[in-house]
Design an enzyme around this catalytic site. Structure first.
Site, PDB file in Angstrom:
ATOM      1  N   ARG A  49      11.375  32.633   9.061  1.00  0.00           N
ATOM      2  CA  ARG A  49      12.430  31.849   9.707  1.00  0.00           C
ATOM      3  C   ARG A  49      13.185  32.790  10.640  1.00  0.00           C
ATOM      4  O   ARG A  49      12.935  33.989  10.655  1.00  0.00           O
ATOM      5  CB  ARG A  49      13.358  31.129   8.712  1.00  0.00           C
ATOM      6  CG  ARG A  49      13.633  31.775   7.405  1.00  0.00           C
ATOM      7  CD  ARG A  49      14.371  33.067   7.468  1.00  0.00           C
ATOM      8  NE  ARG A  49      15.601  32.983   8.258  1.00  0.00           N
ATOM      9  CZ  ARG A  49      16.221  34.016   8.758  1.00  0.00           C
ATOM     10  NH1 ARG A  49      15.739  35.242   8.591  1.00  0.00           N
ATOM     11  NH2 ARG A  49      17.329  33.885   9.449  1.00  0.00           N
ATOM     12  N   GLY A  50      14.131  32.215  11.397  1.00  0.00           N
ATOM     13  CA  GLY A  50      14.824  33.009  12.402  1.00  0.00           C
ATOM     14  C   GLY A  50      14.109  32.792  13.734  1.00  0.00           C
ATOM     15  O   GLY A  50      12.873  32.793  13.795  1.00  0.00           O
ATOM     16  N   ASN A  67      23.492  27.788  16.722  1.00  0.00           N
ATOM     17  CA  ASN A  67      23.151  28.774  15.687  1.00  0.00           C
ATOM     18  C   ASN A  67      23.409  28.156  14.317  1.00  0.00           C
ATOM     19  O   ASN A  67      23.876  27.014  14.201  1.00  0.00           O
ATOM     20  CB  ASN A  67      23.974  30.059  15.888  1.00  0.00           C
ATOM     21  CG  ASN A  67      23.434  31.223  15.086  1.00  0.00           C
ATOM     22  OD1 ASN A  67      22.232  31.482  15.073  1.00  0.00           O
ATOM     23  ND2 ASN A  67      24.298  31.931  14.379  1.00  0.00           N
ATOM     24  N   LYS A  68      23.126  28.921  13.282  1.00  0.00           N
ATOM     25  CA  LYS A  68      23.223  28.446  11.901  1.00  0.00           C
ATOM     26  C   LYS A  68      24.547  27.714  11.633  1.00  0.00           C
ATOM     27  O   LYS A  68      25.596  28.139  12.088  1.00  0.00           O
ATOM     28  CB  LYS A  68      23.087  29.652  10.970  1.00  0.00           C
ATOM     29  CG  LYS A  68      23.094  29.370   9.486  1.00  0.00           C
ATOM     30  CD  LYS A  68      22.121  28.300   9.058  1.00  0.00           C
ATOM     31  CE  LYS A  68      20.694  28.574   9.450  1.00  0.00           C
ATOM     32  NZ  LYS A  68      19.808  27.400   9.342  1.00  0.00           N
ATOM     33  N   ASP A 128      19.916  30.510  17.946  1.00  0.00           N
ATOM     34  CA  ASP A 128      18.621  29.839  17.954  1.00  0.00           C
ATOM     35  C   ASP A 128      18.319  29.295  19.332  1.00  0.00           C
ATOM     36  O   ASP A 128      17.165  29.084  19.695  1.00  0.00           O
ATOM     37  CB  ASP A 128      18.601  28.706  16.922  1.00  0.00           C
ATOM     38  CG  ASP A 128      18.545  29.315  15.530  1.00  0.00           C
ATOM     39  OD1 ASP A 128      19.617  29.680  15.007  1.00  0.00           O
ATOM     40  OD2 ASP A 128      17.435  29.483  14.997  1.00  0.00           O
ATOM     41  N   GLN A 167      20.928  32.577   3.670  1.00  0.00           N
ATOM     42  CA  GLN A 167      20.249  33.648   4.413  1.00  0.00           C
ATOM     43  C   GLN A 167      21.104  34.910   4.478  1.00  0.00           C
ATOM     44  O   GLN A 167      20.584  36.013   4.610  1.00  0.00           O
ATOM     45  CB  GLN A 167      19.927  33.192   5.842  1.00  0.00           C
ATOM     46  CG  GLN A 167      18.808  32.172   5.950  1.00  0.00           C
ATOM     47  CD  GLN A 167      19.336  30.762   5.986  1.00  0.00           C
ATOM     48  OE1 GLN A 167      20.370  30.455   5.398  1.00  0.00           O
ATOM     49  NE2 GLN A 167      18.637  29.877   6.666  1.00  0.00           N
TER      50      GLN A 167
HETATM   51  O1  MRU Z   1      17.251  28.297   9.662  1.00  0.00           O
HETATM   52  P1  MRU Z   1      16.975  29.700  10.090  1.00  0.00           P
HETATM   53  O2  MRU Z   1      17.115  30.692   8.993  1.00  0.00           O
HETATM   54  O3  MRU Z   1      15.671  29.822  10.835  1.00  0.00           O
HETATM   55  O4  MRU Z   1      18.124  29.980  11.133  1.00  0.00           O
HETATM   56  C1  MRU Z   1      18.321  31.232  11.694  1.00  0.00           C
HETATM   57  C2  MRU Z   1      19.659  31.364  12.290  1.00  0.00           C
HETATM   58  O5  MRU Z   1      20.319  30.425  12.613  1.00  0.00           O
HETATM   59  C3  MRU Z   1      20.166  32.748  12.485  1.00  0.00           C
HETATM   60  O6  MRU Z   1      21.532  32.757  12.317  1.00  0.00           O
HETATM   61  C4  MRU Z   1      19.917  33.346  13.776  1.00  0.00           C
HETATM   62  O7  MRU Z   1      20.995  33.755  14.447  1.00  0.00           O
HETATM   63  C5  MRU Z   1      18.959  32.823  14.688  1.00  0.00           C
HETATM   64  S1  MRU Z   1      17.614  33.853  14.531  1.00  0.00           S
HETATM   65  C6  MRU Z   1      18.138  35.250  15.334  1.00  0.00           C
END
Ligand code: MRU
Length: 360
Positions: free
Chosen positions: A55-56, A253-254, A243, A202
């Site tokens: 993921r990421g 982002n998350k 993201d 995470q």
């Molecule tokens: O759902 P995920 O774990 O794939 O999401 C990842 C994120 O949102 C991270 O915070 C991140 O900043 C993006 S990946 C660098």
């Protein structure tokens, strides 16, 4: 990244490809178990993206590219038209795994473009090369962000981060965590506030694990404690990943990133977003135009961990039948962002101009 496994230190990447096999760290098992799994074909790789084995934004972009390379190898003996049809179907399978991080879509499209002309053998060769280029660029971009971002970090800084935008979110090093690693290696004293990042944690599972491996001092805090520490003057800066960054500088982002940005703004704390060129989406005007992934409500109502004996356990933390919503990302408007740390340097406001000048 350097990982200590059974008393031995090994240098591992988050994911890599060897011929038609893709290898990746199984991030669902961390921090309790370090396991690397192999994926034999593009369908298995697509499933690994969907189920968050990896993921990421960066890591799923690289996995998507590797999945396309696997598909091309699977179809290499088919007649030309069937070969192309197979690739297009694989692209569709990979693109429907997760909707938000733009790296995934860009990676698949880059592979399709690479396979877009010439004899079948050349198409195959170019596609595979492009998939490997995506992973190599990801690595270089992470290092470049580390170097430029570290200049913003002063000795003694206490830095808050959300989710995991570290080595595990890319092939290695990461975005938000790369400047922190870099500053630490330069000998600056840094301390990291790690947001837990419910529901998949995470932060407490992955970022804390990375900090432990690197020997960087940190504390995990629950998501709703960030404001408390900010108001007490115990946070000097915030660095998060992204993201997707849209043409106007909005950041997707998350879930929970928006809250941290507003709190940082209110408390006069600089709020930085670290992201490589692959995460900038100049074709999407604003963050509100991005599809936000809504995940299974069980991620909210159930928790997993290990029991005292170290055995994996899942427990229900709500009453049976409780209704929950689970958006995986949110939008932070550009006005809350102090600057972007990118692989091409720091971008300051006004963002529409800065982003299009840098990545347009
Ligand atoms: O759902 P995920 O774990 O794939 O999401 C990842 C994120 O949102 C991270 O915070 C991140 O900043 C993006 S990946 C660098």
């Amino acid at each position: 990244m350097k990982v200590k496994i059974d008393g031995e230190t090994r240098d591992v990447k988050t994911l890599w490809r060897e011929d038609s096999t893709v290898w990746m760290i199984d991030q669902r098992k961390l921090p309790h178990k370090f396991e690397i799994i192999s994926l034999k074909n593009h369908k298995e790789t697509a499933k690994a993206i969907k189920t968050m084995v990896t993921r990421g934004a960066g890591a799923i972009g690289c996995a998507a590219g590797f999945g396309m390379a696997q598909a091309a190898l699977e179809a290499k003996d088919l007649p030309f038209h069937e070969f192309m049809e197979y690739l297009n179907n694989a692209a569709e399978t990979i693109k429907t795994t997760r909707p938000t991080a733009v790296n995934l879509f860009k990676a698949v499209d880059r592979c399709l473009v690479a396979a877009g002309w010439g004899d079948k053998e050349y198409r195959l060769e170019r596609l595979i090369k492009e998939a490997d280029n995506i992973a190599n660029e990801d690595l270089k971009a992470s290092l470049a962000m580390g170097e430029s971002g570290a200049r913003l970090i002063e000795d003694g800084f206490r830095i808050l981060t959300h989710c995991n935008a570290g080595a595990l979110a890319f092939t290695d090093h990461g975005t938000a965590l790369s400047p922190i690693r870099y500053a630490h290696r330069e000998g600056k004293k840094v301390f990291v506030w790690v947001d837990e990042t419910r529901p998949r944690c995470q932060g407490s599972r992955l970022t804390a694990w990375e900090m432990q491996q690197e020997g960087i001092p940190y504390s995990v805090i629950v998501d709703n404690a960030a404001g408390y520490y900010m108001r007490r003057g115990e946070v000097d800066m915030v660095i998060v990943g992204a993201d997707r960054v849209t043409a106007n500088g909005d950041v997707v982002n998350k879930i929970g990133t928006y809250e941290k940005a507003v709190l940082a703004y209110e408390n006069n704390i600089p709020f930085y977003v670290a992201a490589p060129g692959m995460t900038f989406d100049l074709e999407t005007p604003t963050g509100d135009d991005v599809e936000i992934e809504e995940r299974d409500s069980e991620e909210v109502t159930m928790m997993w961990g290990v029991d005292e004996a170290g055995e994996p356990t899942r427990v229900m933390i709500t009453r049976e039948g409780t209704i929950a919503r689970n958006p995986a990302f949110d939008v932070t408007p550009a006005k809350y962002i102090t600057a972007f740390i990118t692989d091409r340097g720091i971008i300051k406001p006004p963002y529409r101009e800065g982003i299009s000048w840098t990545f347009g």
